[in-house]
Design a protein around this motif. Structure first.
Motif, short mmCIF file in Angstrom:
data_model
loop_
_atom_site.label_atom_id
_atom_site.label_comp_id
_atom_site.label_asym_id
_atom_site.label_seq_id
_atom_site.Cartn_x
_atom_site.Cartn_y
_atom_site.Cartn_z
N ALA A 52 0.83 -1.21 0.00
CA ALA A 52 0.00 0.00 0.00
C ALA A 52 0.86 1.26 0.00
CB ALA A 52 -0.94 -0.01 1.22
N VAL A 53 1.96 1.22 0.73
CA VAL A 53 2.88 2.36 0.75
C VAL A 53 3.51 2.55 -0.63
CG1 VAL A 53 5.09 3.17 1.69
CG2 VAL A 53 3.29 2.30 3.24
N VAL A 54 3.91 1.43 -1.25
CA VAL A 54 4.49 1.51 -2.59
C VAL A 54 3.46 2.04 -3.60
CG1 VAL A 54 5.40 0.15 -4.53
CG2 VAL A 54 6.23 -0.27 -2.18
N GLU A 55 2.22 1.57 -3.47
CA GLU A 55 1.16 1.99 -4.39
C GLU A 55 0.94 3.52 -4.34
OE1 GLU A 55 -2.84 1.10 -3.20
OE2 GLU A 55 -3.52 0.66 -5.24
N ALA A 113 -8.01 -4.61 3.32
CA ALA A 113 -7.45 -3.82 2.20
C ALA A 113 -7.66 -2.33 2.43
CB ALA A 113 -8.11 -4.26 0.89
N ALA A 114 -8.86 -1.96 2.89
CA ALA A 114 -9.16 -0.54 3.12
C ALA A 114 -8.30 0.02 4.24
CB ALA A 114 -10.65 -0.38 3.44
N GLY A 115 -8.10 -0.77 5.29
CA GLY A 115 -7.29 -0.32 6.42
C GLY A 115 -5.85 -0.06 6.01
N LEU A 116 -5.30 -0.99 5.19
CA LEU A 116 -3.92 -0.82 4.76
C LEU A 116 -3.77 0.42 3.88
CD1 LEU A 116 -3.20 -4.58 4.00
CD2 LEU A 116 -2.23 -3.23 5.88
N ARG A 117 -4.72 0.63 2.98
CA ARG A 117 -4.64 1.82 2.12
C ARG A 117 -4.85 3.11 2.94
NH1 ARG A 117 -7.46 -1.07 -3.16
NH2 ARG A 117 -5.60 -0.94 -4.49
#
Lengths: 358, 358
Positions: free
Chosen positions: B100-103, B221-225
């Motif tokens: 998520a950080v890379v994205e 997924a939402a939490g990580l983003r």
């Protein structure tokens, strides 16, 4: 019971104990160690055991390097009762020096030699045997305590006993001393019932010992008496003394000449020669014996001996009859079956220039 | 060859390594150790190996307790490339956070996950396989590197591969992921030639990974983003994230849905799970493998592994396939065959209130 008047102990404190490396080192050998977890070192336990027989009539003979440590461990012993050998010259010179010093103090004294690094759990049985041996020795015999063999050991010499000696409860004439046998002969000795282990415990009038020695090694006997008469002669005389074991110098020829008596020693005795014999002396818990702090050992499916004297955690997983010895600067891992080969580590360390670890 | 544009590595650096106790501890786990004697820790070797593919596009995800140590070992990595997990929440949260950080930085990025504590000696073969995997991943597939089994291991999951994927040199469709098998099934897997080890090496577009995760675990997924968009939310969001392995969260359902591709990994790979696998990685000398200083080890008739990291002499006499691990505050003695049971020592230490040693 009072102590035995005129009886002196001579305690040779020597031997490298290389099969007990890394516990035993040249700098702090076996006799200076508490190997039984009793709180007393082997030397202290030896002198404790002798006390009821000798009072303070104890002479310890040790290497010059260890004299201070011996005096430190035996604060109740006068400093001049610890004799320092300038160099190792085998057991006859060590015990003979003790006997000669005692003879100067008390010409009629009976001396008994008891190594500083042996274990005898049953003190009462030991005392009874020594008392009889002293009585026999006063008649002019060289008396040896013959340990009842518990197994056909190949690491000890044996004494063959013959007829009973009249006038004493258990004493027997000694027929001969025999060298360490091979396994087959050892089994035959034990089966015969005539043989006992020679544990190096001799009881004899000091004058008799030195006179017997004078028959076969006159220079050695004279040299020892010379040093006893004038201690300042020690450093000059000592290097020229014959290097020989007491068994060869006196016991064997005296037995052949009919002068030796065996008093049976009906008690457990161990010279703690290696970690297998050390393990056998200690109580075990679920197959694992711990010397040192139980709290430092974590065992999972393990049996054998762990010596925890490094102040660290020792964990053993899935090994039977293993021996692990942890010390601050070295750790040994072997098995009971290979305990004799620990001396090869000491040899290897010396060969690779690491005598500092031996 | 230039590095692979738009390709980022996400390196999860976690795991207790309890079967490598006492080398590996909670405070300095396996990935922080030089276990191969190369002069580089497993973490450093992992990042070194990735360099030709990623340049400085590396994100390490580790426990908060180890973030400083990780930064210290990787001085070439910007401090904000080391992500600190407030608590362990399994591999999906760790790898997903990295992705998520890379994205956020590069919405088209392809990420590859490579554990910090695995050993891959043949870097060239690794690079070739990853380059192909990145090409496949750009087409929207979740790609896993499937390690050729060298033996019917029961300690790894397996991937079953099917038909070739058109347009790539070696890639295959993945049919399914299977859990760690028993010995019989493992042997059948290896014999069939259809199965490869799942080494946890996934290569996938960051957006694809998070979108796939969103299908089955939308909150995760939402939490990580959310955390990637606003790092100040980490401590609030993290404790509520689902604790699940990436295999279960994404790889298995994606394979069932036909989205997973296997690129064969024709190179040696080892997760250095225990001292038996560590011993197999190291060169041996006369049957005895030494990690640490050869000069500290004295062996007599011994084979196995000695780890000499305590600065002390380690002597082994008469034991085969033994494992001796010496550290400053603990020593372990076991055998190669019992290497898996070392974790029982760690369990026992915790049970007896000695977690300080684990």
């Amino acid at each position: 019971m009072p102590d035995v008047e005129g009886f002196w102990a001579v305690v040779p404190a020597g031997g490298a104990g290389t099969r007990l490396w890394p516990l035993s080192r040249a700098g702090h050998p076996k006799f200076l160690l508490d190997l039984t977890g009793s709180g007393r070192t082997l030397l202290q336990a030896t002198v404790d055991r002798l006390g009821p027989l000798t009072g303070d009539r104890v002479v310890v003979v040790t290497g010059a390097a260890h004299a201070d440590a011996v005096r430190g461990q035996l604060p109740g012993l006068a400093a001049d009762r610890v004799l320092a050998e300038p160099s190792p010259r085998d057991s006859m010179a060590a015990i003979g020096l003790g006997a000669a010093v005692v003879e100067r103090t008390d010409p009629d004294a009976v001396v008994g030699s008891f190594a500083a690094d042996h274990v005898i759990p049953d003190a009462a049985a030991f005392h009874a045997a020594v008392r009889e041996a002293v009585d026999v020795a006063r008649d002019g015999h060289l008396v040896t305590l013959g340990v009842e063999p518990t197994h056909p050991a190949t690491g000890f010499g044996y004494i063959r006993a013959g007829e009973r000696l009249a006038g004493f409860p258990t004493a027997l004439h000694a027929v001969e001393f025999v060298e360490k046998p091979d396994a087959e002969r050892a089994a035959a000795y034990v089966a015969s019932g005539e043989y006992r282990w020679n544990a190096g415990m001799f009881v004899v009038r000091a004058a008799t010992l030195l006179d017997l020695l004078g028959r076969w090694h006159p220079d050695l006997a004279a040299g020892l008496r010379e040093v006893a008469a004038d201690p300042s002669r020690l450093d000059d005389v000592w290097p020229h003394l014959t290097k020989i074991a007491i068994d060869h110098a006196v016991a064997e020829p005296a037995a052949a000449a009919g002068h030796v008596v065996v008093v049976p020693a009906p008690f457990g005795w161990d010279d703690v020669g290696d970690f297998a014999s050390l393990a056998a002396l200690l109580p075990d818990t679920d197959g694992l014996t711990v010397l040192g702090s139980d709290d430092d050992v974590t065992a999972v499916d393990a049996s054998g001996l762990v010596v925890a004297s490094g102040g660290r955690r020792v964990a053993v997983v899935g090994l039977d009859d293993v021996v692990v010895v942890d010390t601050p600067d070295a750790v040994l891992v072997t098995t009971r079956a290979r305990a004799q080969d620990v001396k090869r580590v000491v040899d290897a360390l010396k060969e690779t220039g690491r005598s500092d670890l031996t």
